[in-house]
Design a protein around this motif. Structure first.
Motif, mmCIF file in Angstrom:
data_model
loop_
_atom_site.group_PDB
_atom_site.id
_atom_site.type_symbol
_atom_site.label_atom_id
_atom_site.label_comp_id
_atom_site.label_asym_id
_atom_site.label_seq_id
_atom_site.Cartn_x
_atom_site.Cartn_y
_atom_site.Cartn_z
ATOM 1 N N GLU A 152 0.852 -1.198 0.000
ATOM 2 C CA GLU A 152 0.000 0.000 0.000
ATOM 3 C C GLU A 152 0.887 1.247 0.000
ATOM 4 N N ASP A 213 -10.182 -4.072 -0.198
ATOM 5 C CA ASP A 213 -9.130 -4.145 -1.220
ATOM 6 C C ASP A 213 -9.724 -4.530 -2.579
ATOM 7 N N GLU A 242 -2.278 -6.077 -5.878
ATOM 8 C CA GLU A 242 -3.571 -6.112 -5.170
ATOM 9 C C GLU A 242 -4.100 -7.537 -5.015
ATOM 10 N N HIS A 245 -3.515 -9.078 -1.736
ATOM 11 C CA HIS A 245 -4.257 -8.517 -0.608
ATOM 12 C C HIS A 245 -5.607 -9.209 -0.474
#
Ligand code: FE2
Ligand code: FE2
Length: 475
Positions: A152, A213, A242, A245
Motif C-alpha cells: 500500500e 481491497d 492487489e 491482498h
C-alpha cells in the motif's frame, strides 16, 4: 523497460535519472514518506526482518523476489507496466484517438482529483492497520499484514509519481498533503469514509482485505482503461500487487470459518455462547462482520446517479471494469441502466441514463465478483456438514450514500420501518459486545508454526516455504 533499476536511490523503471528535476522533487518527498512510515506505519515493527516480496520486474512471470528485509529499508519505487505501442483511446468521446502521454489542460483538475482520491486510500489503510501486528494470530499472518502494508505504501508512491511528474507545483503540494491527512482524525481525515473507520481486530482486517481491497481492484481496473496512458500503466502494475491482498482476506476469513466449524463439530453445538466460551468466533458474528464490511465498502463506489461519473467516462478519464471486453459502443449515449429507489415504502427499480449510472455499474460488477469468495466460504461450512450459509446482504442494506442513504432496508432487501430495524439491527450488524468478544481473542502468537486458537493454519506457506517458516525475525 520492464526490469527495475535498483541502483538508484528511488528504484524505478521509468528512467528517472533522465529527468533531474523530477528526480530531485521525489528525492525530497522520500524522507517525508519515510518519516510518515515511521510515525504511522506498523507499530513497533521497524526493527523486524520480514520475509517480503519485492518487485524486480513488471513482467507477469517472475516479478517477485523474496527475502528478509526491515520494512523501513523496503525498496519502494516507481514501476509502470510497459507502454503499449500506439495505444488508442477505446471509450468515450475521444474513442479512436491516440492515448494521452500528457495531461490535457481541460481535464487536469478532474484527473488530479481522481489520482489524489486513489492515492489517499493507500496510506489510509496502513494507518488503519497499524496496531494489528501487536495482536497477530501467527508469524505467517503477521508477515502477510506487513506485505500488504508495504505494498500500500508503494501504491502511494505510484500516485505521487504521477502527481509530481504531470501536475507540477500543485502535484507536489498534493503529494505532501497525502502524508499529512490521517485516517480517522477529526480535523484532517482521509478523503473517503471507509478509510476513516478503524480496523480494530484481525477479523476486521480479513474482511477489509477481502471486501475493501476488492473495491481497490475495481477502481484500479477502471483507471487501467484510462486515456491518460501513464495512469493506465501504473494502475495495471498495482493490480498485480492487489491480488495478494484479496487472497489474504479470502483465505483469512476461510481459516476463521474452518476453525469455528471444527469446534462446532467437536462440541456438537451451534450455540454462540458455547462456541465463544471455547474461544472461536460463532458464524452469526462472522455474518454480521460481513454485513458491515460489505455495506461500508459498496458505498465507496459513490452515488448511484452521478454527473461526475458520466463526465469521467465521456472524457475518457475512467472506464468501466473490463471495458475492452464489452461489446457495446463504448460511448453509452442514449442507453439506460436500472438503479434502486424507494417509492411508496417499496424498493423499486428505475431506469436512468447509463452514463449517469456508471458508479452503479461498477458497484454491481463488484458485487458479482465479491459473491464468489462468499460461496467458497460456504463450501467450507458445507464440507463440515453444518447447515448454515453466509449471505451477501442486499445492496440497499445499511447504505450511506446516494438515493439509498439512511433508508432502512433488511439484509434480505425489504424496506422496513424504524422499529423493525431497531429490533433487528443487533443481529444484522456487529454490536459492541461482538467487537469486544472478538477483541478479547486477539492475543499475540509469534512462535513459528503456532496459530491462535480462533483460526486454522493455512494450507501452505508463502513462496513454497513451510507453514512454520520463520517469516518474521523479531531481533
Ligand atoms: Fe493499494
Ligand atoms: Fe490493497
Amino acid at each position: 523497460m520492464s526490469s527495475i533499476n535498483y541502483s538508484e536511490k528511488i528504484p524505478n523503471n521509468v528512467n528517472l535519472s533522465e529527468d533531474r528535476t523530477l528526480q530531485r522533487a521525489l528525492e525530497q518527498w522520500q524522507p517525508n514518506y519515510l518519516q510518515w512510515w515511521g510515525d504511522m506505519g506498523p507499530d513497533g515493527s521497524q526493527d523486524f526482518d520480514v520475509y517480503l516480496r519485492t518487485a524486480v520486474s513488471v513482467d507477469p512471470q517472475g516479478w517477485a523476489q523474496f527475502g528478509h528485509v526491515k520494512m523501513p529499508d523496503y525498496r519502494w519505487g516507481i514501476f509502470l507496466n510497459p507502454a503499449e505501442k500506439d495505444r488508442k483511446i477505446h471509450f468515450g468521446d475521444h474513442k479512436g484517438e491516440d492515448a494521452w502521454q500528457d495531461v490535457p489542460g481541460e481535464y487536469r483538475a478532474n484527473l488530479r482529483r481522481i489520482i489524489v482520491t486513489q492515492g489517499d486510500t493507500e496510506p489510509a489503510s496502513v494507518e488503519q492497520q497499524r496496531h494489528l501486528g501487536l495482536t497477530c494470530p501467527s508469524q505467517y499472518d503477521l508477515r502477510n499484514l506487513f506485505q500488504v502494508n508495504v505494498e500500500e505504501g508503494r501504491h502511494l508512491w505510484a500516485m505521487v509519481y504521477l502527481l509530481h511528474k504531470y501536475f507540477g507545483r500543485d502535484g507536489r503540494e498534493e503529494g505532501e498533503a497525502l502524508l499529512e491527512r490521517r485516517s480517522g482524525q477529526q480535523d484532517n481525515p482521509r478523503i473517503l469514509q471507509a478509510f476513516n473507520e478503524e480496523t480494530p481486530d484481525w477479523l476486521s482486517f480479513f474482511m477489509f482485505t477481502y471486501f475493501t481491497d476488492r473495491d481497490g481492484k475495481f477502481q484500479l481496473c477502471a483507471l487501467a482503461e484510462s486515456s491518460f496512458d501513464p495512469l493506465a500503466r501504473t494502475t495495471k502494475f498495482m493490480l498485480t500487487e492487489e491480488a495478494h491482498h484479496m487472497f489474504v482476506g479470502e483465505s483469512g476469513v476461510s481459516r476463521v470459518i474452518q476453525r469455528t466449524c471444527q469446534v462446532m463439530n467437536e462440541l456438537k453445538t451451534d450455540d454462540p455462547a458455547k462456541l465463544r466460551a471455547a474461544g472461536v468466533i460463532d458464524l452469526p458474528t462472522i455474518q454480521r462482520y460481513l454485513n458491515f464490511h460489505f455495506s461500508v465498502t459498496i458505498d465507496l463506489f459513490g452515488a448511484d446517479q452521478s454527473s461526475n461519473a458520466a463526465t469521467f467516462y465521456s472524457t475518457g478519464l475512467k472506464g468501466r471494469y473490463e471495458e475492452g471486453k464489452r461489446t457495446d459502443d463504448h460511448q453509452l449515449r442514449g442507453q439506460s441502466y436500472k438503479v434502486l429507489e424507494v417509492q411508496n415504502g417499496m424498493l423499486v427499480e428505475k431506469e436512468v441514463p447509463m452514463l449517469n449510472a456508471l458508479n452503479e455499474v461498477l458497484r454491481d460488477d463488484y458485487i458479482t465478483d465479491s459473491k464468489g469468495g462468499v460461496e467458497r466460504w460456504n463450501k467450507v461450512i458445507e464440507k463440515a456438514g453444518i447447515p448454515f450459509r453466509l449471505t451477501v446482504p442486499h445492496k440497499a442494506f445499511h447504505r450511506n450514500i446516494g438515493a439509498l442513504a439512511g433508508v432502512k432496508v433488511s439484509p434480505d432487501g425489504r424496506h422496513i420501518h424504524d422499529h423493525e430495524w431497531n429490533q433487528n439491527v443487533e443481529s444484522w450488524l456487529p454490536t459492541d459486545e461482538d467487537r469486544a468478544f472478538v477483541a478479547s481473542l486477539m492475543g499475540r502468537v509469534v512462535e513459528p508454526g503456532k496459530f491462535a486458537n480462533w483460526i486454522a493454519p493455512p494450507v501452505m506457506g508463502i513462496n513454497r516455504q513451510p507453514v512454520d517458516f520463520e517469516y518474521v525475525r523479531f531481533n
